[in-house]
Write an enzyme that holds these catalytic residues in place. Structure first.
Site, PDB file in Angstrom:
ATOM      1  N   HIS A  17     -29.048 -20.805 -17.199  1.00  0.00           N
ATOM      2  CA  HIS A  17     -30.046 -21.356 -18.129  1.00  0.00           C
ATOM      3  C   HIS A  17     -29.366 -22.114 -19.270  1.00  0.00           C
ATOM      4  CE1 HIS A  17     -34.006 -21.372 -20.174  1.00  0.00           C
ATOM      5  NE2 HIS A  17     -33.265 -21.334 -21.270  1.00  0.00           N
ATOM      6  N   GLU A  18     -28.429 -21.442 -19.938  1.00  0.00           N
ATOM      7  CA  GLU A  18     -27.749 -22.087 -21.065  1.00  0.00           C
ATOM      8  C   GLU A  18     -26.876 -23.238 -20.590  1.00  0.00           C
ATOM      9  OE1 GLU A  18     -28.467 -21.540 -24.106  1.00  0.00           O
ATOM     10  OE2 GLU A  18     -29.779 -19.839 -23.671  1.00  0.00           O
ATOM     11  N   HIS A  21     -28.921 -26.351 -20.637  1.00  0.00           N
ATOM     12  CA  HIS A  21     -28.983 -26.953 -21.977  1.00  0.00           C
ATOM     13  C   HIS A  21     -27.670 -27.682 -22.295  1.00  0.00           C
ATOM     14  CE1 HIS A  21     -32.773 -25.113 -22.815  1.00  0.00           C
ATOM     15  NE2 HIS A  21     -32.310 -23.882 -22.877  1.00  0.00           N
TER      16      HIS A  21
END
Length: 334
Positions: A17-18, A21
């Site tokens: 997920h990170e 980003h």
């Protein structure tokens, strides 16, 4: 070991997920100050270029710290200086990566197990089909003169047959043949069978298609449940937290890695959907604020938005405490 497995799974999902980003931020020119795995005090760190990569003490998450993400910054490469489309891409990228991970994991499961085809590969111990004259390598093309295109068509047609006999059309080395046979009942389930085992295909493109299809079905189900939570049709007592997830991991490990992989895909998709909910502190809430601030101009400052997100974080913490307390009563005290 169950706790270790659960932490590893959670860290991988958060890292993906990170990482979404992070990749998006770098792609649109935003300065990333730190990319961390875990939370709390720094255990290991390495500075490469302008970014510090670190491993932190508590393996319960991670973060991608961008310049000017939560405060004012005069740096031209700050998050706040980017156009709205670039900010939106960065915000959505985390959930997008979790979605892609779910599709890939489910596709890998399908590829590993294989997709049953309409070609006969063998026969079960009780097999009216073998007695009727079917051979391995025969391709089933019709049942009761109805065309079949998949293994599901075959099993559905057999289970729905109301009579005691069934007629199956096959292609044998280019010749169309037809066989009539009795229907047997499977021991234990009682379902109707003819005792054939399918040839299994492992096609990566088909597996990817089935992975995407399964992900879509799961997404629809999850969105329905979230809607039912909002309307009260489903009680919040049905929610589970870290303890419940750990128990689920334990059960999955007991049954095998296919179940662990399926659970990982389910949790990854859950992270993608929940993070895009329009709630403060979540990516969906940040996306909503992005468009509101675009419309209202300076009516909403960084300070106001930060305070709203802080309230959102506190509410999410309260929800986490609530579901954890429920999990303690459900899985530990009982």
């Amino acid at each position: 070991m169950t706790i270790v497995y659960a932490l590893i799974m959670f860290c991988i999902l958060v890292l993906v997920h990170e990482g979404g980003h992070f990749i998006a931020a770098k792609a649109v020119g935003v300065k990333v100050n730190e990319f961390a795995v875990g939370m709390g005090p720094v255990l290991l760190k390495k500075i490469k270029g302008e970014t510090q990569y670190s491993v932190r003490l508590f393996p319960i998450g991670g973060f991608c710290a961008m310049e000017g993400e939560d405060d004012e910054s005069e740096d031209e490469r700050a998050f706040g200086k980017r156009p709205i489309w670039a900010k939106a891409i960065i915000i959505v990228a985390g959930s997008f990566m979790n979605l892609i991970l779910a599709i890939v994991v489910l596709a890998c499961i399908v590829f590993y197990i294989g997709m049953p085809t309409t070609t006969v590969n063998g026969f079960s111990d009780v097999s009216p089909a073998r007695e009727a004259g079917l051979l391995s390598g025969d391709k089933i093309v019709s049942i009761e003169q109805h065309q079949v295109k998949s293994w599901n068509d075959i099993t559905d047609a057999i289970s729905k047959e109301k009579g005691e006999k069934i007629t199956i059309g096959i292609d044998r080395n280019g010749k169309d043949l037809s066989f009539s046979m009795d229907l047997a009942k499977e021991e234990g389930t009682g379902r109707k069978i003819v005792g054939i085992l399918p040839e299994v295909s492992r096609n990566p493109f088909t597996a990817l298609e089935k992975g995407a299809e399964s992900t879509w079905i799961m997404t629809v189900k999850m969105v329905e449940v979230i809607g039912q939570l909002v309307t009260g049709e489903v009680s919040t007592k049905e929610l589970t937290g870290p303890i419940g997830i750990t128990v689920a991991v334990s059960d999955s490990v007991r049954y095998g890695f296919i179940y662990v992989a399926n659970l990982a895909a389910l949790i990854s998709l859950n992270l993608a959907i929940v993070n895009m909910l329009p709630f403060p502190a979540l990516d969906g809430g940040r996306l909503v604020f992005l468009f509101i601030r675009k419309i209202t101009g300076r009516a909403i400052t960084d300070d106001i938005e930060a305070k709203v997100h802080f309230v959102g974080i506190m509410l999410l913490f309260a929800l986490m405490i609530y579901v954890t307390w429920q999990d303690i009563g459900r899985f530990i005290l009982n």
